[in-house]
Design an enzyme around this catalytic site. Structure first.
Site, PDB file in Angstrom:
ATOM      1  N   GLU A   1      -3.631 -17.905 -27.442  1.00  0.00           N
ATOM      2  CA  GLU A   1      -3.283 -17.350 -26.093  1.00  0.00           C
ATOM      3  C   GLU A   1      -2.391 -18.205 -25.323  1.00  0.00           C
ATOM      4  O   GLU A   1      -2.533 -18.525 -24.077  1.00  0.00           O
ATOM      5  CB  GLU A   1      -4.309 -16.776 -25.357  1.00  0.00           C
TER       6      GLU A   1
ATOM      7  N   GLU B   1      -7.480 -10.770 -31.818  1.00  0.00           N
ATOM      8  CA  GLU B   1      -8.595 -10.735 -30.986  1.00  0.00           C
ATOM      9  C   GLU B   1      -8.433  -9.728 -29.764  1.00  0.00           C
ATOM     10  O   GLU B   1      -7.076  -9.546 -29.725  1.00  0.00           O
ATOM     11  CB  GLU B   1      -8.799 -11.999 -30.300  1.00  0.00           C
TER      12      GLU B   1
HETATM   13  C1  BMA Z   1     -14.060 -15.191 -22.976  1.00  0.00           C
HETATM   14  C2  BMA Z   1     -15.460 -14.558 -22.375  1.00  0.00           C
HETATM   15  C3  BMA Z   1     -16.061 -15.932 -21.864  1.00  0.00           C
HETATM   16  C4  BMA Z   1     -16.442 -16.750 -23.029  1.00  0.00           C
HETATM   17  C5  BMA Z   1     -15.156 -17.249 -23.790  1.00  0.00           C
HETATM   18  C6  BMA Z   1     -15.136 -18.023 -25.214  1.00  0.00           C
HETATM   19  O1  BMA Z   1     -13.116 -14.209 -23.370  1.00  0.00           O
HETATM   20  O2  BMA Z   1     -15.883 -14.054 -23.144  1.00  0.00           O
HETATM   21  O3  BMA Z   1     -17.308 -15.413 -21.495  1.00  0.00           O
HETATM   22  O4  BMA Z   1     -17.173 -17.739 -22.668  1.00  0.00           O
HETATM   23  O5  BMA Z   1     -14.338 -15.996 -24.258  1.00  0.00           O
HETATM   24  O6  BMA Z   1     -15.996 -17.268 -26.128  1.00  0.00           O
END
Ligand code: BMA
Length: 404
Positions: free
Chosen positions: A205, A322
């Site tokens: 990202e 993702e």
């Molecule tokens: C993000 C959320 C957060 C998390 C992070 C890393 O999108 O889900 O709560 O800590 O990812 O997994």
């Protein structure tokens, strides 16, 4: 790896599908006619890693693999219960792909930023491999310059590159991953020790502005150098040959009319990347009315097509690396949104896999933040239809992905 329980449903699905097609129509969805043509950037990749990449190519166009982040570690109503998974509780099968996150590893924490213990994670990675599934790893790396988390800005990347003030510290961060990676060993059926293949997806990202490695906090040349250094350090300096590298900009920062140019911001070069992925929450958010839903579906289809086209040009796999719909407000999300988008046309059908994000534990995190259903969730029935669709593969429908 086809279990007897799954076979009748798949078989029936194939028969119905064949009946619906005339002789000149599409191939049945489980035909495996693709010849793998793309090679990994790592010319010394292990046999199992090359086999995985080739077998994913064989499935492309005929199937999409379903994945879930942190699937074995916790769910909405449970934490760390042997063998448990919200996905399995709902459909009776594990996802084909399990995502893991190593944010916190490099600063010496025992658990990642979402409380997943690294020792247990290694065991789960082995469990996934031994049942024929795929593991993918992302890295919300803590900022090596200011010590804060991934969501901290600051002028960081240039200090991490060769010659920079924090370059040695960055190398130690990568060393922590190498030490972790080296422990991902299992014995194959011939009793030989093999290194579990991993789809590695760092620096994701990066076209957003929320992570310190991203656009807005670094320039494009430095971002590319960060990727190149990472790959060269793991692959060449430290001979880690079990990694398949996935690139994953975020859909929300790509315009539909300049998609390819936007996608390629920061692309380090074909010799560093194996999977043309993207993260997509943007097109999967719930819509307020049917018109909006239609428009979102169209932009989902368009973005999937674009990613598949870029991958085709580059001779790489395409993936929705993702994403998902937080809380899954639409009870028909799985078939009417996600699957409808993925199956729309010959380009969208090239998307090799989709990984939905994690199911945060409600008691611990005190919020609804989940992307896969659990049995009581209103989308559970629709998720079972998604599972039953012969185009979609979960762990129980996978062919042997690790041999040629
Ligand atoms: C993000 C959320 C957060 C998390 C992070 C890393 O999108 O889900 O709560 O800590 O990812 O997994």
């Amino acid at each position: 790896m086809m279990t007897p329980g799954r076979f009748p449903a798949l078989f029936l699905g194939c028969l119905l599908f064949l009946a619906a097609c005339n002789a000149s129509g599409p191939q049945p969805s489980d035909s495996k006619t693709n010849t793998p043509t793309f090679q990994l950037n790592d010319k010394n990749a292990t046999d199992e890693t090359r086999a995985l990449y080739h077998n994913l190519q064989k499935l492309q166009g005929n199937h999409v693999l379903f994945g879930h982040q942190d699937d074995l570690a916790y769910g909405v109503n449970w934490i760390n219960e042997d063998g448990r998974s919200d996905v399995k509780d709902t459909v009776g099968a594990y996802p084909a792909i399990t995502g893991w996150e190593i944010g916190g590893l490099a600063i010496g924490n025992d658990a990642n930023l979402d409380r997943v213990n690294f020792e247990e994670m290694k065991q789960w990675i082995k469990d996934v491999y031994l049942r024929g599934g795929i593991n993918t790893i992302s890295w919300h790396m803590y900022n090596p310059v200011n010590g804060k988390n991934s969501w901290s800005g600051g002028d960081t990347v240039k200090h991490m590159l060769p010659g920079g003030s924090h370059h040695n510290k960055f190398k130690r961060y990568l060393d922590s991953y190498i030490a972790f990676n080296k422990q991902l060993l299992v014995k194959n059926s011939a009793g030989e020790e093999i290194h579990i293949p991993i789809i590695f997806r760092p620096w994701h990202e990066h076209n957003g502005d929320w992570f310190w490695w991203a656009k807005g906090h670094t320039n494009e040349a430095d971002y590319k150098s960060l990727w190149r250094f990472t790959v060269e350090y793991l692959r060449d300096t430290h001979q880690q040959h079990n990694l398949i590298y996935a690139f994953s900009p975020d859909r929300s920062r790509m315009n539909l009319d300049t998609f390819e140019a936007d996608y390629l911001w920061g692309y380090p070069g074909d010799e560093y990347i194996d999977i043309i992925g993207f993260d997509n929450y943007h097109d999967l958010k719930p819509a307020d009315n049917p018109e909006e839903q239609q428009a979102k579906l169209q932009s989902l289809v368009f973005s999937l097509e674009q990613v598949a086209k870029i991958a085709k040009k580059k001779n790489k796999l395409a993936a929705l690396s993702e994403g998902g719909s937080d809380g899954i407000a639409n009870p028909h999300f799985w078939t009417e949104v996600l699957l409808a988008g993925l199956q729309d046309n010959t380009y969208t059908r090239q998307i090799s896999y989709v990984v939905v994000w994690r199911n945060a534990n409600k008691e611990i995190e005190k919020r609804d933040h989940f992307y896969a259903p659990f049995p009581e969730h209103p989308s559970a029935d629709d998720f079972r239809d998604f599972y039953e669709n012969p185009f979609v593969l979960f762990n129980d429908g996978l062919p042997d992905l690790y041999s040629h």
